[in-house]
Design a protein around this motif. Structure first.
Motif, PDB file in Angstrom:
ATOM      1  N   ILE A  87       0.745  -1.325  -0.142  1.00 46.29           N
ATOM      2  CA  ILE A  87       0.209  -0.132   0.160  1.00 46.29           C
ATOM      3  C   ILE A  87       0.968   1.306  -0.010  1.00 46.29           C
ATOM      4  O   ILE A  87       0.641   2.147  -0.669  1.00 46.29           O
ATOM      5  N   LEU A  88       1.837   1.148   1.017  1.00 46.64           N
ATOM      6  CA  LEU A  88       2.526   2.491   1.168  1.00 46.64           C
ATOM      7  C   LEU A  88       3.283   3.050  -0.249  1.00 46.64           C
ATOM      8  O   LEU A  88       3.204   4.241  -0.835  1.00 46.64           O
ATOM      9  N   PRO A  89       3.878   2.019  -1.033  1.00 51.27           N
ATOM     10  CA  PRO A  89       4.525   2.563  -2.123  1.00 51.27           C
ATOM     11  C   PRO A  89       3.483   2.905  -3.316  1.00 51.27           C
ATOM     12  O   PRO A  89       3.935   4.032  -4.005  1.00 51.27           O
ATOM     13  N   LEU A  90       2.217   2.453  -3.229  1.00 51.80           N
ATOM     14  CA  LEU A  90       1.382   3.031  -4.247  1.00 51.80           C
ATOM     15  C   LEU A  90       0.872   4.112  -3.892  1.00 51.80           C
ATOM     16  O   LEU A  90       0.529   5.276  -4.795  1.00 51.80           O
ATOM     17  N   ILE A  91       0.850   4.542  -2.567  1.00 54.04           N
ATOM     18  CA  ILE A  91       0.248   5.948  -2.262  1.00 54.04           C
ATOM     19  C   ILE A  91       1.370   6.815  -2.542  1.00 54.04           C
ATOM     20  O   ILE A  91       1.073   7.955  -3.141  1.00 54.04           O
ATOM     21  N   ALA A  92       2.520   6.642  -2.494  1.00 55.73           N
ATOM     22  CA  ALA A  92       3.824   7.312  -2.538  1.00 55.73           C
ATOM     23  C   ALA A  92       3.663   7.591  -4.184  1.00 55.73           C
ATOM     24  O   ALA A  92       3.877   8.824  -4.730  1.00 55.73           O
ATOM     25  N   VAL A  93       3.637   6.656  -5.027  1.00 55.29           N
ATOM     26  CA  VAL A  93       3.942   6.786  -6.634  1.00 55.29           C
ATOM     27  C   VAL A  93       2.495   7.405  -7.180  1.00 55.29           C
ATOM     28  O   VAL A  93       2.543   8.247  -7.969  1.00 55.29           O
ATOM     29  N   LEU A  94       1.488   6.646  -6.823  1.00 57.17           N
ATOM     30  CA  LEU A  94       0.014   7.424  -7.370  1.00 57.17           C
ATOM     31  C   LEU A  94      -0.229   8.754  -6.966  1.00 57.17           C
ATOM     32  O   LEU A  94      -0.955   9.621  -7.535  1.00 57.17           O
ATOM     33  N   GLY A  95       0.349   9.145  -5.768  1.00 59.99           N
ATOM     34  CA  GLY A  95       0.273  10.617  -5.261  1.00 59.99           C
ATOM     35  C   GLY A  95       0.807  11.472  -5.970  1.00 59.99           C
ATOM     36  O   GLY A  95       0.554  12.944  -6.102  1.00 59.99           O
ATOM     37  N   ALA A  96       1.638  10.935  -6.838  1.00 54.45           N
ATOM     38  CA  ALA A  96       2.731  11.717  -7.537  1.00 54.45           C
ATOM     39  C   ALA A  96       2.168  12.117  -8.894  1.00 54.45           C
ATOM     40  O   ALA A  96       2.607  13.014  -9.578  1.00 54.45           O
ATOM     41  N   ILE A  97       1.004  11.551  -9.396  1.00 55.19           N
ATOM     42  CA  ILE A  97       0.587  11.685 -10.699  1.00 55.19           C
ATOM     43  C   ILE A  97      -0.973  12.061 -10.747  1.00 55.19           C
ATOM     44  O   ILE A  97      -1.750  12.109 -11.597  1.00 55.19           O
ATOM     45  N   GLY A  98      -1.386  12.670  -9.550  1.00 58.70           N
ATOM     46  CA  GLY A  98      -2.938  12.882  -9.535  1.00 58.70           C
ATOM     47  C   GLY A  98      -3.334  13.924 -10.366  1.00 58.70           C
ATOM     48  O   GLY A  98      -4.348  14.150 -10.704  1.00 58.70           O
ATOM     49  N   ASN A  99      -2.243  14.798 -10.409  1.00 53.92           N
ATOM     50  CA  ASN A  99      -2.762  16.053 -11.431  1.00 53.92           C
ATOM     51  C   ASN A  99      -2.568  15.698 -12.935  1.00 53.92           C
ATOM     52  O   ASN A  99      -2.999  16.309 -13.885  1.00 53.92           O
ATOM     53  N   GLU A 100      -2.320  14.386 -13.221  1.00 53.39           N
ATOM     54  CA  GLU A 100      -2.352  13.843 -14.650  1.00 53.39           C
ATOM     55  C   GLU A 100      -3.295  12.840 -15.097  1.00 53.39           C
ATOM     56  O   GLU A 100      -3.416  12.779 -16.157  1.00 53.39           O
ATOM     57  N   ALA A 149      12.846   0.301  -8.173  1.00 55.45           N
ATOM     58  CA  ALA A 149      13.669   0.988  -7.544  1.00 55.45           C
ATOM     59  C   ALA A 149      13.429   2.419  -8.148  1.00 55.45           C
ATOM     60  O   ALA A 149      13.613   3.241  -7.486  1.00 55.45           O
ATOM     61  N   VAL A 150      12.906   2.389  -9.415  1.00 54.75           N
ATOM     62  CA  VAL A 150      12.681   3.938  -9.892  1.00 54.75           C
ATOM     63  C   VAL A 150      11.469   4.363  -9.466  1.00 54.75           C
ATOM     64  O   VAL A 150      11.316   5.475  -8.997  1.00 54.75           O
ATOM     65  N   SER A 151      10.380   3.436  -9.267  1.00 51.15           N
ATOM     66  CA  SER A 151       9.187   3.941  -8.476  1.00 51.15           C
ATOM     67  C   SER A 151       9.346   4.407  -7.083  1.00 51.15           C
ATOM     68  O   SER A 151       8.804   5.383  -6.599  1.00 51.15           O
TER      69      SER A 151
END
Length: 341
Positions: free
Chosen positions: A184-197, A267-269
């Motif tokens: 869950i935590l990596p998903l929140i971190a990564v998907l939170g970064a693309i919300g404006n797209e 690693a990139v994510s």
């Protein structure tokens, strides 16, 4: 809609299928025998979690994970989980670097070669900002999924494995919750970064349902395969190599390359989640922040790949259960609040 939805789906799958997952070590740590129902439940919970996270990200038009985290766990707990995410992303990215070292060790190269081979492109990909990450995932993930499924299905057919779970023997079904929570935590971190797209609800449905089905299917077939060679799995730091032991060297080499690419995408994510969060405090180019983070990580890779997964992953899985509960309840509570208004 379809193009964007598939792009986010590959981002989700790329974030999840990393050194721990693609190698089989993470699946073996949580599942094993009598886990068919647990994996089916995991696929459903994972899709639901992705849908909620993407919906919140779109609503907040976020460019980092903190606004999303605040809505999920509340203002007070957000500070605690903010630090947890930073530590989680940092340690799991260290695991990816160590996993690259372990992969090249299988070919009798020094461990540090594998770590160096992943570190340099990990910094360079951020020269192209977030677009570089998305383009790489869209290109490599289809190859990884097809390659991994091909090996697992061929092995399953050769061993005449049954894909139908015995529902009377499913004592490990509760493993679905910590395993989902772990991711869950990596998903929140990564998907939170693309919300404006993210533009529409359709692409959210495609990304969440698609990623849940893909990961559920791979997990189910993979776990079934590992059960058949459980004694051999103990001899390998990377369980996938126990399956590849039955194949020609060319196949071993091909899947090892794909495994490394899976390690690289995660690693990139992880680094993406870190640098987008740090950029809110330090206005520096992403590649500069990525370079600084990787340099700090390098000494920690000495701990070892299997050791890191054995102790850190179950711990994070348990700590994240509250976040998973909040995500499961979010659609119900949000609808109730909307109804009140």
């Amino acid at each position: 809609m379809w193009k964007s939805g598939i792009k986010w789906m590959f981002l989700i799958v790329g974030t999840t299928i990393g050194a721990g997952y693609a190698s089989g070590r993470e699946l073996w740590q949580f599942f094993g025998a009598e886990s068919g129902l647990a994996i089916i439940l995991f696929g459903f919970l994972f899709a639901l979690s992705c849908h909620v996270i993407l919906t919140i990200s779109k609503k907040r038009q976020s460019s980092d994970y903190l606004p999303v985290l605040r809505e999920i766990v509340g203002e007070k707990l957000a500070y605690l989980y903010d630090w947890m995410i930073i530590i989680y992303l940092f340690t799991t990215t260290v695991i990816m670097l160590a996993g690259s070292g372990a992969t090249l060790q299988a070919f009798h190269f020094p461990n540090w070669w594998g770590i160096l081979v992943i570190s340099i492109p990990l910094i360079l990909v951020f020269v192209w900002d977030i677009d570089g990450v998305l383009s790489f995932n869209s290109f490599i993930l289809p190859l990884l999924i097809v390659g991994l499924l091909s090996v697992l299905l061929t092995f399953a057919l050769q061993q005449d494995l049954s894909f139908i779970p015995n529902l009377t023997k499913q004592s490990n079904w509760t493993a679905a919750f910590p395993f989902t929570a772990l991711n869950i935590l990596p998903l929140i971190a990564v998907l939170g970064a693309i919300g404006n797209e993210v533009k529409g609800k359709g692409e959210i449905w495609i990304a969440s349902v698609g990623s849940g089905l893909i990961l559920g299917l791979i997990s189910y077939i993979y776990n079934n395969s590992l059960i058949q060679i459980s004694e051999q799995v103990l001899l390998y730091e990377i369980p996938l190599f126990a399956i590849l032991h039955h194949y020609p060297y060319v196949m071993f080499l091909f899947i090892s390359i794909l495994l490394w690419l899976a390690i690289f995408t995660t690693a990139v994510s992880g680094t993406l989640g870190l640098v987008t969060r740090i950029r809110t405090m330090l206005k520096l180019p992403l590649w500069v922040l990525a370079g600084a983070i990787v340099l700090i990580m390098l000494p920690l890779t000495k701990i070892g790949f299997a050791t890191l997964i054995e102790y850190l992953y179950p711990l994070y899985g348990l700590l994240n259960l509250y976040v998973l509960s909040a995500l499961i309840l979010y659609p119900i509570l949000n609808r109730y609040k909307t109804g009140e208004k």
